[in-house]
Every structure is written in C-alpha cells, then in structure tokens.
Design a protein around this motif. Structure first.
Motif, PDB file in Angstrom:
ATOM      1  N   GLN A 190       0.810  -1.226   0.000  1.00  0.00           N
ATOM      2  CA  GLN A 190       0.000   0.000   0.000  1.00  0.00           C
ATOM      3  C   GLN A 190       0.844   1.278   0.000  1.00  0.00           C
ATOM      4  O   GLN A 190       0.304   2.373  -0.112  1.00  0.00           O
ATOM      5  CB  GLN A 190      -0.917   0.024   1.250  1.00  0.00           C
ATOM      6  CG  GLN A 190      -2.004  -1.032   1.250  1.00  0.00           C
ATOM      7  CD  GLN A 190      -2.892  -0.907   0.019  1.00  0.00           C
ATOM      8  OE1 GLN A 190      -3.307   0.196  -0.348  1.00  0.00           O
ATOM      9  NE2 GLN A 190      -3.137  -2.021  -0.649  1.00  0.00           N
ATOM     10  N   ILE A 191       2.153   1.143   0.111  1.00  0.00           N
ATOM     11  CA  ILE A 191       2.983   2.366   0.221  1.00  0.00           C
ATOM     12  C   ILE A 191       3.057   3.056  -1.140  1.00  0.00           C
ATOM     13  O   ILE A 191       3.460   2.456  -2.137  1.00  0.00           O
ATOM     14  CB  ILE A 191       4.403   2.008   0.706  1.00  0.00           C
ATOM     15  CG1 ILE A 191       4.294   1.374   2.091  1.00  0.00           C
ATOM     16  CG2 ILE A 191       5.296   3.235   0.748  1.00  0.00           C
ATOM     17  CD1 ILE A 191       5.583   0.752   2.575  1.00  0.00           C
ATOM     18  N   ALA A 192       2.643   4.329  -1.169  1.00  0.00           N
ATOM     19  CA  ALA A 192       2.582   5.030  -2.453  1.00  0.00           C
ATOM     20  C   ALA A 192       3.534   6.221  -2.519  1.00  0.00           C
ATOM     21  O   ALA A 192       3.777   6.774  -3.592  1.00  0.00           O
ATOM     22  CB  ALA A 192       1.149   5.514  -2.690  1.00  0.00           C
ATOM     23  N   SER A 193       4.071   6.651  -1.376  1.00  0.00           N
ATOM     24  CA  SER A 193       5.022   7.757  -1.416  1.00  0.00           C
ATOM     25  C   SER A 193       6.193   7.448  -0.471  1.00  0.00           C
ATOM     26  O   SER A 193       6.057   6.614   0.438  1.00  0.00           O
ATOM     27  CB  SER A 193       4.341   9.068  -1.031  1.00  0.00           C
ATOM     28  OG  SER A 193       3.675   8.891   0.179  1.00  0.00           O
ATOM     29  N   PRO A 194       7.347   8.126  -0.668  1.00  0.00           N
ATOM     30  CA  PRO A 194       8.532   7.821   0.142  1.00  0.00           C
ATOM     31  C   PRO A 194       8.232   7.926   1.639  1.00  0.00           C
ATOM     32  O   PRO A 194       7.560   8.862   2.067  1.00  0.00           O
ATOM     33  CB  PRO A 194       9.535   8.886  -0.289  1.00  0.00           C
ATOM     34  CG  PRO A 194       9.121   9.255  -1.664  1.00  0.00           C
ATOM     35  CD  PRO A 194       7.634   9.155  -1.678  1.00  0.00           C
ATOM     36  N   ILE A 195       8.712   6.968   2.398  1.00  0.00           N
ATOM     37  CA  ILE A 195       8.378   6.926   3.830  1.00  0.00           C
ATOM     38  C   ILE A 195       9.484   6.235   4.613  1.00  0.00           C
ATOM     39  O   ILE A 195      10.221   5.409   4.057  1.00  0.00           O
ATOM     40  CB  ILE A 195       7.004   6.216   4.019  1.00  0.00           C
ATOM     41  CG1 ILE A 195       6.552   6.310   5.479  1.00  0.00           C
ATOM     42  CG2 ILE A 195       7.038   4.760   3.580  1.00  0.00           C
ATOM     43  CD1 ILE A 195       5.067   6.015   5.649  1.00  0.00           C
ATOM     44  N   ARG A 196       9.603   6.610   5.910  1.00  0.00           N
ATOM     45  CA  ARG A 196      10.631   6.022   6.780  1.00  0.00           C
ATOM     46  C   ARG A 196       9.946   5.251   7.915  1.00  0.00           C
ATOM     47  O   ARG A 196       8.974   5.720   8.491  1.00  0.00           O
ATOM     48  CB  ARG A 196      11.471   7.150   7.371  1.00  0.00           C
ATOM     49  CG  ARG A 196      12.508   6.731   8.397  1.00  0.00           C
ATOM     50  CD  ARG A 196      12.971   7.953   9.184  1.00  0.00           C
ATOM     51  NE  ARG A 196      13.464   9.001   8.295  1.00  0.00           N
ATOM     52  CZ  ARG A 196      14.752   9.194   8.009  1.00  0.00           C
ATOM     53  NH1 ARG A 196      15.662   8.432   8.558  1.00  0.00           N
ATOM     54  NH2 ARG A 196      15.122  10.161   7.212  1.00  0.00           N
ATOM     55  N   PHE A 197      10.445   4.050   8.238  1.00  0.00           N
ATOM     56  CA  PHE A 197       9.901   3.260   9.342  1.00  0.00           C
ATOM     57  C   PHE A 197      11.003   2.983  10.358  1.00  0.00           C
ATOM     58  O   PHE A 197      12.167   2.816   9.980  1.00  0.00           O
ATOM     59  CB  PHE A 197       9.394   1.896   8.854  1.00  0.00           C
ATOM     60  CG  PHE A 197       8.254   1.992   7.882  1.00  0.00           C
ATOM     61  CD1 PHE A 197       6.964   2.258   8.323  1.00  0.00           C
ATOM     62  CD2 PHE A 197       8.475   1.804   6.524  1.00  0.00           C
ATOM     63  CE1 PHE A 197       5.916   2.351   7.413  1.00  0.00           C
ATOM     64  CE2 PHE A 197       7.444   1.892   5.615  1.00  0.00           C
ATOM     65  CZ  PHE A 197       6.148   2.163   6.063  1.00  0.00           C
ATOM     66  N   HIS A 198      10.615   2.915  11.624  1.00  0.00           N
ATOM     67  CA  HIS A 198      11.545   2.467  12.670  1.00  0.00           C
ATOM     68  C   HIS A 198      11.192   1.038  13.022  1.00  0.00           C
ATOM     69  O   HIS A 198      10.012   0.678  12.989  1.00  0.00           O
ATOM     70  CB  HIS A 198      11.423   3.361  13.905  1.00  0.00           C
ATOM     71  CG  HIS A 198      11.870   4.757  13.620  1.00  0.00           C
ATOM     72  ND1 HIS A 198      13.181   5.150  13.707  1.00  0.00           N
ATOM     73  CD2 HIS A 198      11.170   5.836  13.199  1.00  0.00           C
ATOM     74  CE1 HIS A 198      13.272   6.422  13.363  1.00  0.00           C
ATOM     75  NE2 HIS A 198      12.061   6.872  13.049  1.00  0.00           N
ATOM     76  N   GLY A 199      12.165   0.237  13.326  1.00  0.00           N
ATOM     77  CA  GLY A 199      11.869  -1.146  13.685  1.00  0.00           C
ATOM     78  C   GLY A 199      13.141  -1.899  14.019  1.00  0.00           C
ATOM     79  O   GLY A 199      14.120  -1.301  14.468  1.00  0.00           O
ATOM     80  N   ARG A 200      13.127  -3.203  13.777  1.00  0.00           N
ATOM     81  CA  ARG A 200      14.299  -4.034  14.058  1.00  0.00           C
ATOM     82  C   ARG A 200      14.563  -4.948  12.868  1.00  0.00           C
ATOM     83  O   ARG A 200      13.642  -5.241  12.085  1.00  0.00           O
ATOM     84  CB  ARG A 200      14.064  -4.886  15.307  1.00  0.00           C
ATOM     85  CG  ARG A 200      13.753  -4.070  16.545  1.00  0.00           C
ATOM     86  CD  ARG A 200      13.760  -4.937  17.775  1.00  0.00           C
ATOM     87  NE  ARG A 200      15.103  -5.199  18.293  1.00  0.00           N
ATOM     88  CZ  ARG A 200      15.811  -4.338  19.025  1.00  0.00           C
ATOM     89  NH1 ARG A 200      15.330  -3.142  19.306  1.00  0.00           N
ATOM     90  NH2 ARG A 200      16.999  -4.661  19.453  1.00  0.00           N
ATOM     91  N   LEU A 201      15.808  -5.368  12.743  1.00  0.00           N
ATOM     92  CA  LEU A 201      16.120  -6.321  11.672  1.00  0.00           C
ATOM     93  C   LEU A 201      15.585  -7.693  12.066  1.00  0.00           C
ATOM     94  O   LEU A 201      15.641  -8.067  13.240  1.00  0.00           O
ATOM     95  CB  LEU A 201      17.627  -6.410  11.460  1.00  0.00           C
ATOM     96  CG  LEU A 201      18.305  -5.157  10.907  1.00  0.00           C
ATOM     97  CD1 LEU A 201      19.803  -5.398  10.782  1.00  0.00           C
ATOM     98  CD2 LEU A 201      17.725  -4.779   9.537  1.00  0.00           C
ATOM     99  N   ARG A 202      15.042  -8.395  11.106  1.00  0.00           N
ATOM    100  CA  ARG A 202      14.562  -9.761  11.348  1.00  0.00           C
ATOM    101  C   ARG A 202      15.704 -10.723  11.054  1.00  0.00           C
ATOM    102  O   ARG A 202      16.183 -10.782   9.925  1.00  0.00           O
ATOM    103  CB  ARG A 202      13.485 -10.086  10.309  1.00  0.00           C
ATOM    104  CG  ARG A 202      12.084  -9.960  10.748  1.00  0.00           C
ATOM    105  CD  ARG A 202      11.248 -10.476   9.589  1.00  0.00           C
ATOM    106  NE  ARG A 202      10.088  -9.657   9.368  1.00  0.00           N
ATOM    107  CZ  ARG A 202       8.975  -9.779  10.072  1.00  0.00           C
ATOM    108  NH1 ARG A 202       8.896 -10.663  11.029  1.00  0.00           N
ATOM    109  NH2 ARG A 202       7.943  -9.004   9.812  1.00  0.00           N
ATOM    110  N   PHE A 203      16.134 -11.410  12.066  1.00  0.00           N
ATOM    111  CA  PHE A 203      17.183 -12.401  11.848  1.00  0.00           C
ATOM    112  C   PHE A 203      16.788 -13.719  12.480  1.00  0.00           C
ATOM    113  O   PHE A 203      15.871 -13.765  13.292  1.00  0.00           O
ATOM    114  CB  PHE A 203      18.510 -11.922  12.474  1.00  0.00           C
ATOM    115  CG  PHE A 203      19.344 -11.115  11.524  1.00  0.00           C
ATOM    116  CD1 PHE A 203      19.584 -11.563  10.241  1.00  0.00           C
ATOM    117  CD2 PHE A 203      19.896  -9.909  11.920  1.00  0.00           C
ATOM    118  CE1 PHE A 203      20.354 -10.818   9.374  1.00  0.00           C
ATOM    119  CE2 PHE A 203      20.670  -9.166  11.056  1.00  0.00           C
ATOM    120  CZ  PHE A 203      20.897  -9.618   9.778  1.00  0.00           C
ATOM    121  N   ASP A 204      17.505 -14.777  12.131  1.00  0.00           N
ATOM    122  CA  ASP A 204      17.264 -16.054  12.810  1.00  0.00           C
ATOM    123  C   ASP A 204      17.758 -15.924  14.254  1.00  0.00           C
ATOM    124  O   ASP A 204      18.398 -14.932  14.609  1.00  0.00           O
ATOM    125  CB  ASP A 204      18.047 -17.173  12.109  1.00  0.00           C
ATOM    126  CG  ASP A 204      17.588 -17.301  10.666  1.00  0.00           C
ATOM    127  OD1 ASP A 204      16.411 -16.981  10.412  1.00  0.00           O
ATOM    128  OD2 ASP A 204      18.409 -17.693   9.814  1.00  0.00           O
TER     129      ASP A 204
END
Ligand SMILES: Nc1nc2c(ncn2[C@@H]2O[C@H](COP(=O)(O)OP(=O)(O)OP(=O)(O)O)[C@@H](O)[C@H]2O)c(=O)[nH]1
Ligand SMILES: [Mg+2]
Length: 478
Positions: A49-63
């Motif tokens: 659904q992302i239609a314009s440039p955007i920044r997200f905060h979160g964490r890297l998904r790793f094993d």
C-alpha cells in the motif's frame, strides 16, 4: 548487467569496514518483499500500500543465532526513487557481518534458485546508477557526474561534479540540439519539396544559424575544464638543506609517521609522499633529500634531481634551519625560477631565543625580499598557521574551476568536436549557394552527423562497449 533489468538487485551502500551507520539497498520489483523478509517495523505495515517515500523504525529480522538490531527502513516507491524502480534502504549499525548476513538471507530466500525470473541477486558495480540511466532518470553525462562525485577529492571537484550530475552540460546543449533538429527539418523539407517554389530556409539564413551554434559549441569547449582537472592532488614539495627538519615537517603536516627522521644529515635519499586529508582539499606532500647549500660537489646530483622535480610542484615549502643563521645563505639558486611558488619556513624555533628568531627573520626579509614563518616541526608551533598559508596559496589556483562551472571528459569533448566539424562542413557547402535544395542532401547529412554526436553524448545513442566502459569504473552499491 545490461540485459537483466528484471532482477531485483541488492548491495551494501556504505564503504566497507566498521562505522556509525551501514546501509543495505535493494532496487527492483521484489524490493518490498526484501523489506518484509529483513525488517520488522514497530507497527504493522502493508508493504503493497505504500505510495510515497516513507521512513519506518523497527528491528532487523534475523534467525535466532543473530541479534535483532534496531534499524530504520526507507521505502521509495517507483518512480520516486534514484533508479525509478521500487527502492528500499535499510539503515543500521555498520557491522560488516550484519550487513553481509542481510544480503545472504535475502538471496537465500529470493535468489535465483528460488524463482525463475525477477530474482534477487547481488548488484554489480554501478548497477543502481545503470538502472537510473536505463529507466530514464538521468542521461549518460549525468551518470559520469555521479562517478565524478564519488571520486571528488576537493570542494571544487565536488561542486563541479554536482553541476555535472545535475545536468548542467545537458542544459547548455539543449537549445543547441533543438535548433539543430529544426534546421534539419527545414533542410529535409526543401529536399522533399524540391519541385515546389517554396524556399523553407535560405542558404544565407541556414549558414548564419549554423555559424552561430557552431560558435556556441566552440566557446563551450574552450570554457570547459577537463574532468581530469583536480583529479591529481595539489603537490607540495618540502625542500631545504640537509637536517633542517623536512621529514619531521612532513610527518607533522600529514599526521602520519611516514618519513624517517634522524639527527644524521642525509637521512632521506628519495622522494617520499604522503596525503594530507585537509579541508577543503586534500594535498600530496612530498619529502625530498636535503640539498647541500654550500655546493659540496658530491651533492650536485641531488641538485640536478631537484631541478628536474621542482616544476611538478604546485607549491614549494622551503625549510630553513634557525640554528644556522643567516637564513638567506641557506637558499639555493635553482629556486629562483620558481620564486612565485615558494613558501619559506624557518624551523626549530624551539631551540632559539625569541630575539634571535626575530633577528633572523628580519635579515631574511631584507636579503631575500620574501616573507618567512617561524615554526617548530617537532613541537608543533606555527603549524596551524602554515597549513592555512599552504591552503590559501593552493585554493587560489583552484578558483578557475569554480568560475567556469562546466566540466567535460574526453568523451564529451570528442562528441562536441565531431559535431563542430560536421557543422563546419555544412557551412562550407552552403557558402556561395543560391538555393538550399542544391546541396540539401549533403547538408542534411552533416546536420545528422552533428545531431548523432550530441545524442551519443547524452546516451540517446549508445553501444554496449561504451556503457561497459563507463559503468566499469563504479563501485558496488552505487
Ligand atoms: N628541536 C627541534 N628539532 C627538530 C625540529 N625539526 C626536526 N628536528 C630534528 O632535526 C633532526 C633532523 O630532522 P629531519 O626531519 O630528519 O630532517 P631532514 O631535513 O628530513 O633531514 P635529511 O633527510 O637528512 O635532509 C632530527 O633529529 C629531528 O628530530 C624542530 O622543530 N625542533
Ligand atoms: Mg629527511
């Protein structure tokens, strides 16, 4: 890389090594999938659904075997990205092991073995910029501007590369190209309607217009700085009598312990270079063997050698020894032809009483009509002032690049020269003609050659070989 545009490419976008911030970048139709595999945002996100440039905060998904590190994700949906494709950028700590694990994990899940087409693979050098070119985000001269930007080593080079990348050369030539197209249409029309009484353009008019744009192109060629200008670092040669402290000064100015220093005269026997990472420019410092000022016959060869090397210096830093006044007797005659490029320093100020220093500097100014700065290379006194003086002298030479603001490489020059030659040919044909249609076919062909040359310059017409050559110079991740 030019025939696999459907693939999604991924690479580390920051220089190798440890640092504050590491970037992994992916571009292509599977970029959002890459985001969903590697990144867990703090809030649920529907990637499609992302239609314009955007920044997200979160964490890297790793094993389980990798720590879950904090990260930011920037999403640039097509066409609002550098490549005009979907682009995702992960910003996290610059730990090489983490960045390469992110890429491995992506390739494992979305790589070639997983799917037949549109797979995710590692980017080749320059491939992000190649995508930008193929998707129409920039012309070929702007691509070269990106390369110049990556390689820039001084503020002046950086500004020039920026102008180039922003398409300044293209802007200068856009009107010229437009006028060439119009003229060609008129000439071809006179060819198509040769039997009609209509004269689409008179030979004088055509001659005048061609002369005008040919002159504009010549001026552009003359005004342009070579892209190689400034690629070579400004060279500061440190010269002076044996044991005066040249090597100590080179180490002090560069911040490196490159040169061997010792109380034994004649320690340095060869040229030794070190790059000083100053702002706004980097400088190449060259330490030299001491030259015997009082003409020891055994030292003639070192003087001859120096005479040969001095013309290559942008600036000569001549190191005098305050322990042996008068300083004027330490100056060698072969400096004379370079007097405009010499900066005198009187070293070992820490060993002399202040009044002796003033006396020595005064004597030097009187006899040599040149100013001299007292320093102590060993202790660091006067070194900041010396660095400023060197930079002032060098950046004054750098000025023309800033004023001209047009930079061309050999390929651009060649294309422009080819266009100018074709226009000269057309002008020669048109001289003394009453009717354009007489020579219309040949004139139209000349104008076509000129246009093709300009189109090649901007990459409208390219060969695989040319593209390979340009992109081969890029680094991975750009
Ligand atoms: N006290 C003092 N000693 C210095 C200074 N600069 C250099 N020296 C000393 O002078 C001696 C010679 O220094 P170098 O830097 O090797 O001199 P150089 O001009 O490179 O000598 P050559 O390579 O032999 O021509 C060393 O013992 C240095 O420690 C200074 O500013 N003050
Ligand atoms: Mg030395």
């Amino acid at each position: 890389m030019f025939d696999r545009l459907d693939d999604t490419i991924i690479a580390v976008g920051t220089p190798s090594g440890h640092g504050m911030r590491g970037v992994v970048r992916a571009s292509g139709s599977a970029a959002r999938e890459v985001a969903s595999i590697l990144f867990a945002p703090h809030f649920p996100v529907d990637w499609n659904q992302i239609a314009s440039p955007i920044r997200f905060h979160g964490r890297l998904r790793f094993d389980a075997d990798m720590p879950s590190l904090p990260a930011e994700l920037l999403v640039f949906p097509s066409p609002r990205s550098y490549t005009r494709e979907d682009v995702v950028e992960f910003h996290t700590v610059a730990a090489p092991a983490v960045l390469s694990a992110m890429i491995d994990r992506t390739i494992e899940q979305l790589g070639e073995s997983g799917r037949s087409c549109g797979c995710v693979r590692r980017a080749e050098p320059g491939e992000f910029t190649a995508r930008a070119f193929f998707r129409g985000a920039m012309d070929l001269s702007q691509v070269e501007g990106v390369l110049a930007l990556i390689r820039a080593r001084s503020d002046a080079q950086l500004r020039a590369a920026q102008d180039w990348r922003e398409g300044r050369l293209a802007a200068d030539l856009k009107n010229i190209r437009q006028e060439l197209i119009e003229m060609r249409s008129c000439v071809e029309a006179s060819l198509d309607f040769a039997d009609e009484p209509t004269n689409f353009i008179s030979p004088e008019d055509l001659h005048r217009r061609i002369a005008r744009i040919s002159l504009q192109m010549r001026e552009l060629l003359e005004r342009a700085n070579d892209s190689d200008y400034g690629q070579k670092l400004p060279r500061v040669m440190i010269v002076g009598p044996p044991n005066s402290g040249k090597s100590t000064l080179m180490n002090r100015l560069s911040g490196l312990n490159r040169a061997v220093c010792s109380p034994v005269p004649g320690t340095t026997r060869d040229l030794l270079t070190a790059v000083a990472l100053w702002s706004p420019i980097e400088v190449e410092l060259v330490d030299t063997a001491g030259v015997e000022v009082w003409g020891d016959p055994g030292e003639v060869s070192s003087r001859t050698f120096l005479e040969r090397e001095l013309p290559a210096a942008d600036l000569i830093c001549y190191v005098l020894d305050l322990q042996y006044p008068p300083l004027s007797r330490q100056v060698i005659p072969c400096l004379e032809p370079h007097s405009g490029r010499v900066l005198y320093v009187a070293n070992k100020a820490d060993l002399c009483p202040t009044e002796n220093i003033s006396q020595a500097l005064l004597e030097f100014r009187k006899f040599c009509s040149a100013s001299v700065q007292a320093i102590s290379a060993l202790r660091g006194d006067g070194i900041d002032a010396l660095r400023r003086a060197i930079l002032t002298r060098l950046t004054t030479h750098d000025q023309p690049l800033v004023e001209h603001r047009v930079v061309m490489n050999a390929r651009h020059r060649e294309a422009l020269r080819c266009a100018v030659l074709a226009l000269d040919q057309a002008r020669a044909r048109l001289a003394n003609l009453d009717d354009t249609s007489c020579e219309a076919e040949l004139v139209a062909s000349d104008l076509r050659v000129a246009l093709t040359a300009l189109d090649e310059l901007f990459g409208e017409v390219t060969t695989e070989d040319l593209l390979q050559r340009i992109f081969a110079d890029f680094c991975i991740g750009k």
